[in-house]
Design a protein around this motif. Structure first.
Motif, PDB file in Angstrom:
ATOM      1  N   VAL A  19       0.851  -1.196   0.000  1.00 62.76           N
ATOM      2  CA  VAL A  19       0.000   0.000   0.000  1.00 62.76           C
ATOM      3  C   VAL A  19       0.888   1.248   0.000  1.00 62.76           C
ATOM      4  CG1 VAL A  19      -1.664   1.355   1.338  1.00 62.76           C
ATOM      5  CG2 VAL A  19      -1.983  -1.120   1.106  1.00 62.76           C
ATOM      6  N   TYR A  20       1.932   1.213   0.821  1.00 66.98           N
ATOM      7  CA  TYR A  20       2.872   2.360   0.888  1.00 66.98           C
ATOM      8  C   TYR A  20       3.551   2.556  -0.467  1.00 66.98           C
ATOM      9  CZ  TYR A  20       6.741   5.167   2.895  1.00 66.98           C
ATOM     10  OH  TYR A  20       7.662   6.143   3.201  1.00 66.98           O
ATOM     11  N   ASP A  21       3.909   1.447  -1.091  1.00 66.82           N
ATOM     12  CA  ASP A  21       4.525   1.521  -2.416  1.00 66.82           C
ATOM     13  C   ASP A  21       3.544   2.169  -3.410  1.00 66.82           C
ATOM     14  OD1 ASP A  21       6.674   0.623  -4.348  1.00 66.82           O
ATOM     15  OD2 ASP A  21       4.967  -0.472  -5.182  1.00 66.82           O
ATOM     16  N   TYR A  53       7.527  13.138   2.205  1.00 66.90           N
ATOM     17  CA  TYR A  53       8.107  13.817   3.381  1.00 66.90           C
ATOM     18  C   TYR A  53       8.839  12.799   4.253  1.00 66.90           C
ATOM     19  CZ  TYR A  53       4.699  17.478   2.212  1.00 66.90           C
ATOM     20  OH  TYR A  53       3.941  18.429   1.559  1.00 66.90           O
ATOM     21  N   ASN A  54       8.251  11.605   4.337  1.00 69.11           N
ATOM     22  CA  ASN A  54       8.865  10.581   5.183  1.00 69.11           C
ATOM     23  C   ASN A  54      10.182  10.100   4.572  1.00 69.11           C
ATOM     24  OD1 ASN A  54       8.643   8.806   7.521  1.00 69.11           O
ATOM     25  ND2 ASN A  54       8.398   7.165   6.039  1.00 69.11           N
ATOM     26  N   ARG A  55      10.195   9.905   3.257  1.00 63.47           N
ATOM     27  CA  ARG A  55      11.450   9.469   2.629  1.00 63.47           C
ATOM     28  C   ARG A  55      12.494  10.592   2.691  1.00 63.47           C
ATOM     29  NH1 ARG A  55      12.035   4.219   2.550  1.00 63.47           N
ATOM     30  NH2 ARG A  55      13.800   4.576   1.169  1.00 63.47           N
ATOM     31  N   ALA A  56      12.020  11.845   2.597  1.00 64.66           N
ATOM     32  CA  ALA A  56      12.967  12.970   2.648  1.00 64.66           C
ATOM     33  C   ALA A  56      13.592  13.080   4.036  1.00 64.66           C
ATOM     34  CB  ALA A  56      12.260  14.272   2.263  1.00 64.66           C
ATOM     35  N   LEU A  76      14.294  -1.057  10.939  1.00 67.01           N
ATOM     36  CA  LEU A  76      13.196  -1.993  11.192  1.00 67.01           C
ATOM     37  C   LEU A  76      11.912  -1.522  10.503  1.00 67.01           C
ATOM     38  CD1 LEU A  76      13.734  -2.567  15.038  1.00 67.01           C
ATOM     39  CD2 LEU A  76      14.726  -3.827  13.118  1.00 67.01           C
ATOM     40  N   GLY A  77      11.270  -2.420   9.761  1.00 67.92           N
ATOM     41  CA  GLY A  77      10.104  -2.025   8.970  1.00 67.92           C
ATOM     42  C   GLY A  77      10.571  -1.175   7.814  1.00 67.92           C
ATOM     43  N   SER A  78      11.575  -1.698   7.121  1.00 64.00           N
ATOM     44  CA  SER A  78      12.308  -0.884   6.139  1.00 64.00           C
ATOM     45  C   SER A  78      11.523  -0.645   4.862  1.00 64.00           C
ATOM     46  CB  SER A  78      13.639  -1.551   5.812  1.00 64.00           C
ATOM     47  OG  SER A  78      13.427  -2.900   5.470  1.00 64.00           O
ATOM     48  N   GLY A  79      10.559  -1.519   4.547  1.00 68.02           N
ATOM     49  CA  GLY A  79       9.727  -1.294   3.366  1.00 68.02           C
ATOM     50  C   GLY A  79      10.356  -1.781   2.083  1.00 68.02           C
ATOM     51  N   LEU A  80       9.567  -1.675   1.022  1.00 70.41           N
ATOM     52  CA  LEU A  80      10.069  -2.045  -0.302  1.00 70.41           C
ATOM     53  C   LEU A  80      11.147  -1.067  -0.716  1.00 70.41           C
ATOM     54  CD1 LEU A  80       6.610  -2.825  -1.838  1.00 70.41           C
ATOM     55  CD2 LEU A  80       8.564  -4.361  -1.999  1.00 70.41           C
ATOM     56  N   VAL A 102      15.192  -4.835   8.082  1.00 68.93           N
ATOM     57  CA  VAL A 102      14.323  -5.891   8.621  1.00 68.93           C
ATOM     58  C   VAL A 102      12.880  -5.557   8.247  1.00 68.93           C
ATOM     59  CG1 VAL A 102      13.517  -7.062  10.713  1.00 68.93           C
ATOM     60  CG2 VAL A 102      15.890  -6.266  10.570  1.00 68.93           C
ATOM     61  N   ASP A 103      12.196  -6.519   7.672  1.00 70.45           N
ATOM     62  CA  ASP A 103      10.777  -6.326   7.346  1.00 70.45           C
ATOM     63  C   ASP A 103      10.117  -7.697   7.366  1.00 70.45           C
ATOM     64  OD1 ASP A 103       9.306  -3.703   5.799  1.00 70.45           O
ATOM     65  OD2 ASP A 103       8.250  -5.631   5.710  1.00 70.45           O
ATOM     66  N   ASN A 104       8.827  -7.726   7.700  1.00 73.40           N
ATOM     67  CA  ASN A 104       8.165  -9.036   7.768  1.00 73.40           C
ATOM     68  C   ASN A 104       7.344  -9.355   6.528  1.00 73.40           C
ATOM     69  OD1 ASN A 104       6.065  -7.282   8.183  1.00 73.40           O
ATOM     70  ND2 ASN A 104       5.181  -8.380   9.913  1.00 73.40           N
ATOM     71  N   ASP A 105       7.429  -8.507   5.507  1.00 67.81           N
ATOM     72  CA  ASP A 105       6.617  -8.729   4.305  1.00 67.81           C
ATOM     73  C   ASP A 105       7.431  -9.495   3.262  1.00 67.81           C
ATOM     74  OD1 ASP A 105       5.313  -8.340   1.770  1.00 67.81           O
ATOM     75  OD2 ASP A 105       4.145  -6.757   2.721  1.00 67.81           O
ATOM     76  N   ALA A 127      11.819 -10.730   9.138  1.00 65.60           N
ATOM     77  CA  ALA A 127      11.487 -11.052  10.529  1.00 65.60           C
ATOM     78  C   ALA A 127      10.467 -10.038  11.031  1.00 65.60           C
ATOM     79  CB  ALA A 127      12.745 -11.001  11.400  1.00 65.60           C
ATOM     80  N   ASP A 128       9.835 -10.408  12.138  1.00 62.01           N
ATOM     81  CA  ASP A 128       8.810  -9.554  12.724  1.00 62.01           C
ATOM     82  C   ASP A 128       9.428  -8.745  13.862  1.00 62.01           C
ATOM     83  OD1 ASP A 128       6.577  -8.526  14.170  1.00 62.01           O
ATOM     84  OD2 ASP A 128       5.343 -10.039  13.172  1.00 62.01           O
ATOM     85  N   LEU A 129       9.352  -7.434  13.745  1.00 66.22           N
ATOM     86  CA  LEU A 129      10.013  -6.594  14.764  1.00 66.22           C
ATOM     87  C   LEU A 129       9.349  -6.717  16.123  1.00 66.22           C
ATOM     88  CD1 LEU A 129       8.448  -3.666  15.544  1.00 66.22           C
ATOM     89  CD2 LEU A 129       8.965  -3.220  13.169  1.00 66.22           C
ATOM     90  N   ARG A 130       8.150  -7.318  16.175  1.00 66.02           N
ATOM     91  CA  ARG A 130       7.501  -7.516  17.481  1.00 66.02           C
ATOM     92  C   ARG A 130       8.173  -8.626  18.272  1.00 66.02           C
ATOM     93  NH1 ARG A 130       1.631  -7.874  14.832  1.00 66.02           N
ATOM     94  NH2 ARG A 130       2.926  -9.125  13.448  1.00 66.02           N
ATOM     95  N   LEU A 155      13.103   3.333  13.056  1.00 68.32           N
ATOM     96  CA  LEU A 155      11.720   2.833  13.093  1.00 68.32           C
ATOM     97  C   LEU A 155      10.881   3.883  12.374  1.00 68.32           C
ATOM     98  CD1 LEU A 155      11.739   1.568  16.768  1.00 68.32           C
ATOM     99  CD2 LEU A 155      11.162   0.136  14.797  1.00 68.32           C
ATOM    100  N   LEU A 156      10.959   3.885  11.063  1.00 66.43           N
ATOM    101  CA  LEU A 156      10.300   4.935  10.294  1.00 66.43           C
ATOM    102  C   LEU A 156       8.993   4.414   9.705  1.00 66.43           C
ATOM    103  CD1 LEU A 156      13.034   6.266  10.708  1.00 66.43           C
ATOM    104  CD2 LEU A 156      12.886   7.143   8.392  1.00 66.43           C
ATOM    105  N   GLY A 157       7.923   5.093  10.051  1.00 67.50           N
ATOM    106  CA  GLY A 157       6.619   4.755   9.480  1.00 67.50           C
ATOM    107  C   GLY A 157       6.179   3.342   9.802  1.00 67.50           C
TER     108      GLY A 157
END
Ligand code: SAM
Length: 264
Positions: A19-21, A53-56, A76-80, A102-105, A127-130, A155-157
Motif C-alpha cells: 500500500v505504501y509503495d 516527506y517521510n522518505r525525505a 526496522l520495517g524498512s519497506g520495499l 528488517v521487514d516481515n513482508d 522477521a517480525d520486529l515484534r 523505526l520509520l513509518g
C-alpha cells in the motif's frame, strides 16, 4: 503494475508495504493495495506528498546520524526498496556504513534481495520486529552490527502499524535497551493532528487492520530515556529542513511526526 508475483506474496489481501509503495507511485503493488491507496488519496489528496516527506526526512536523518559518527544502522520495517534507501543515504554521508534492513513482508524480501545482492555492507532480514529477541540475536544482524559500537536504530513509518495492545512503547524500549550508549533512535509516526488524520485512521484500521495515529505527546514518549536532538519531535517537514518551510503547514505536512534521540 506488478508484473510477476513473488513466492509467498498473497495478492488477495492488502499489505502495508505494498500500500505504501502504491502511495509512493511504485510498481510493486496489486489492485487490493491500490484500492486502499486510492481511499487514502480521497481522504487526504496530498497523501503522496506525505510518503515523500517521510522518505525525505529519512535522508536528512541518516545524514545527521552519519555526521554524528554512526556507522551501523538497524532499519526496522524498512519497506520495499524505493528511491534513496538507508544504505545509499548513509554511504553518501560516510563511506563504509553497514545497514541491516528488517521487514516481515515477503514482497520486501523478494524485491529487496535483488537490489542488495551485490552489496556486502547491507543485508535484508525477513522477521517480525515484534519479536526483538529474534531480531537482535539473528546471525544476519550479528554479522553486520557490532553491539559494542553505537547503532542507528530506525523505526520509520512502522510503529503506527502496531496496535495499542501490542505494547509498541515496550517494544521500542526493548530495542533501545539492547543498544550501547551513544546509539540513536530515529522514529517517525502517523500523527493525530486533526479531523483528516482521524478519518484516515478510521479507514486504515477498517481496510488494512492497522494504522494508529498518535498524538505528538504519545510519539515523544517513545523517546523516553534518550536525549532528543534539536528540534525535538516535529512534523516531518520541520525536522532540520534543507530549505525554509512555509507556514501554516498543510494537512499532509502534519500527518506524520518524528525525531531523533541519543541514548546517554
Ligand atoms: N521504513 C520505510 C519508510 O519509512 O519509508 C517503510 C515504511 S512502510 C509504511 C512500513 C513497513 O513496515 C512495511 O514494509 C511493513 O511490511 C513493515 N512492517 C509492518 N509491521 C511490521 C512488523 N511487525 N515487523 C516487521 N516489519 C513490519
Amino acid at each position: 503494475m506488478a508484473e510477476r508475483v513473488p513466492e509467498g506474496v498473497d495478492t488477495s489481501r492488502p499489505s502495508i508495504a505494498r500500500v505504501y509503495d502504491a502511495v509512493l507511485g511504485g510498481e510493486h503493488n496489486f489492485p487490493v493495495d491500490r484500492a486502499i491507496a486510492e481511499e487514502a488519496l480521497r481522504i487526504v489528496p496530498e497523501i503522496r506528498d506525505v510518503g515523500r516527506y517521510n522518505r525525505a526526512v529519512l535522508g536528512r536523518g541518516v545524514r545527521y546520524l552519519a555526521q554524528a559518527g554512526i556507522r551501523q544502522f538497524l532499519d526496522l520495517g524498512s519497506g520495499l526498496p524505493t528511491v534513496r534507501n538507508t544504505h545509499q543515504a548513509a554511504g553518501d554521508a560516510a563511506p563504509g556504513c553497514r545497514v541491516v534492513y528488517v521487514d516481515n513482508d515477503p514482497a520486501v524480501s523478494a524485491y529487496g534481495r535483488e537490489i542488495l545482492a551485490a552489496d556486502p555492507l547491507t543485508a535484508l532480514l525477513t522477521a517480525d520486529l515484534r519479536e526483538p529477541g529474534t531480531v537482535l540475536d539473528h546471525p544476519v544482524v550479528r554479522r553486520l552490527i557490532d553491539f559494542d559500537e553505537p547503532v542507528g536504530l530506525m523505526l520509520l513509518g512502522v510503529i503506527h502499524h502496531l496496535n495499542d495492545d501490542e505494547d509498541p512503547a515496550g517494544i521500542v524500549r526493548t530495542y533501545v535497551d539492547a543498544l550501547p550508549r551513544g546509539s540513536h533512535l530515529f522514529l517517525t509516526h502517523f500523527c493525530a493532528s486533526g479531523p483528516d488524520a482521524a478519518e484516515l485512521e478510521r479507514a486504515m484500521l477498517s481496510d488494512l487492520g492497522t494504522g494508529r495515529f498518535r498524538t505528538l505527546e504519545e510519539i515523544t514518549a517513545y523517546f523516553d530515556g534518550c536525549e532528543l536532538v534539536s528540534p525535538g519531535v516535529t512534523y516531518l517537514p520541520q525536522w532540520r529542513p534543507d530549505e525554509p518551510v512555509g507556514l501554516p503547514l498543510t494537512v499532509g505536512q502534519r500527518l506524520m511526526a518524528g525525531g531523533i534521540a541519543r541514548k546517554p
